[in-house]
Design an enzyme around this catalytic site. Structure first.
Site, PDB file in Angstrom:
ATOM      1  N   TYR A 115       0.830  -1.210   0.000  1.00 38.83           N
ATOM      2  CA  TYR A 115       0.000   0.000   0.000  1.00 38.83           C
ATOM      3  C   TYR A 115       0.864   1.260   0.000  1.00 38.83           C
ATOM      4  O   TYR A 115       0.630   2.183  -0.791  1.00 38.83           O
ATOM      5  CB  TYR A 115      -0.923  -0.020   1.219  1.00 38.83           C
ATOM      6  CG  TYR A 115      -1.978   1.057   1.198  1.00 38.83           C
ATOM      7  CD1 TYR A 115      -3.108   0.937   0.398  1.00 38.83           C
ATOM      8  CD2 TYR A 115      -1.858   2.195   1.996  1.00 38.83           C
ATOM      9  CE1 TYR A 115      -4.091   1.914   0.385  1.00 38.83           C
ATOM     10  CE2 TYR A 115      -2.836   3.178   1.994  1.00 38.83           C
ATOM     11  CZ  TYR A 115      -3.955   3.035   1.188  1.00 38.83           C
ATOM     12  OH  TYR A 115      -4.911   4.011   1.176  1.00 38.83           O
TER      13      TYR A 115
ATOM     14  N   LYS B 186       0.939   4.212  -2.800  1.00 38.31           N
ATOM     15  CA  LYS B 186       0.472   5.558  -2.498  1.00 38.31           C
ATOM     16  C   LYS B 186       1.605   6.597  -2.530  1.00 38.31           C
ATOM     17  O   LYS B 186       1.360   7.755  -2.872  1.00 38.31           O
ATOM     18  CB  LYS B 186      -0.243   5.570  -1.144  1.00 38.31           C
ATOM     19  CG  LYS B 186      -1.566   4.815  -1.155  1.00 38.31           C
ATOM     20  CD  LYS B 186      -2.540   5.384  -2.184  1.00 38.31           C
ATOM     21  CE  LYS B 186      -3.903   4.716  -2.111  1.00 38.31           C
ATOM     22  NZ  LYS B 186      -4.874   5.300  -3.079  1.00 38.31           N
TER      23      LYS B 186
END
Length: 266
Positions: A171, A175
């Site tokens: 993640y 991001k």
């Protein structure tokens, strides 16, 4: 002859936030933050389409937003991890609306696992949606926006675009990448008067974060990272989306707007 100061004083700031006559495609708009932002744009007058992999959910959310706001809201399903699906969805949007003024890239997934227990397939599933999918949608949006020499692209980053948590390597990788993509694209598209910015949310109680409710200690840890020490409510993301989508932010590009309750201020 009016000078710039006089012209500036004559601008009604509330008018700048209206989106009447604008079109928007909210990818990942069938639930959570995406659905909330889509409703906010519709409330400001935008005609829009909802996109996600589940056509039935897209249809339902588009219908509900249309009924609540009275604006045109259509369903344009999309799988952001597949190039052909992205290309087809944007072609459909262009055919139905004739132009694209605002794109919100809100499709995203998360997996929590120690790196030594995380498979390559898991890593790729997260980055394919969060980063590659955002890139693919940005590319198609640019192809629609360049001829009209206008547009606003809004990518969804995260508080974890600038800080990190353990067991979030897929993640965080995706991001952090979204911010680099946003900044590079802002520079690239500026000559065509197309803006590209990111919204970076903190902990909202969305589907991605609901698993934390099963672990009180982890939930306490996450909430304790934010100065306001609470979950974000879904409507609290709409103001940021409307600002970046509207004429209120015409001098803003390449920026990341953190809606994170003070998480990254620590």
């Amino acid at each position: 002859m009016k000078n710039e100061e006089t012209e500036s004083e004559e601008v009604n700031v509330t008018d700048l936030f209206r989106l009447d006559g604008r079109t928007a495609y909210v990818v990942g708009g069938s639930q959570g933050l995406g659905e909330s932002m889509a409703l906010g744009l519709a409330q400001a007058g935008a005609k829009l389409a909802i996109g996600s992999r589940n056509a039935e959910t897209c249809d339902r959310v588009a219908r509900e937003i249309g009924e609540k706001t009275g604006v045109s809201c259509l369903s344009v399903p999309i799988d952001v991890s597949k190039e052909d699906s992205v290309r087809s969805a944007f072609a459909t949007f262009g055919d139905r609306f004739g132009k694209l003024d605002v794109l919100i890239n809100s499709a995203g997934i998360n997996v929590r696992a120690p790196i030594d227990e995380c498979s390559l397939e898991t890593f790729e599933s997260v980055t394919d949606t969060n980063l590659k999918g955002t890139w693919l949608c940005c590319r198609e949006a640019a192809r629609l926006m360049k001829p009209q020499k206008s547009g606003s692209i809004i990518n969804l980053g995260s508080a974890l675009s600038s800080v990190a948590l353990p067991e979030r390597t897929p993640y965080c990788s995706s991001k952090f990448g979204v911010i680099g993509l946003t900044q590079a694209l802002a520079l690239e598209l500026a000559p065509q008067k197309i803006r590209c910015n990111a919204i970076c949310p903190g902990a909202f109680l969305t589907e991605i974060n609901k698993p934390l409710l099963k672990d009180p200690e982890k939930m306490k840890t996450v909430l304790g990272l934010m100065a306001l020490n609470r979950w974000g409510e879904l409507h609290e993301i709409r103001g940021a989306a409307l600002f970046l989508a509207s004429e209120a932010s015409t001098f803003v590009t390449g920026s990341s707007l953190y809606v994170d309750a003070g998480w990254t201020a620590r």
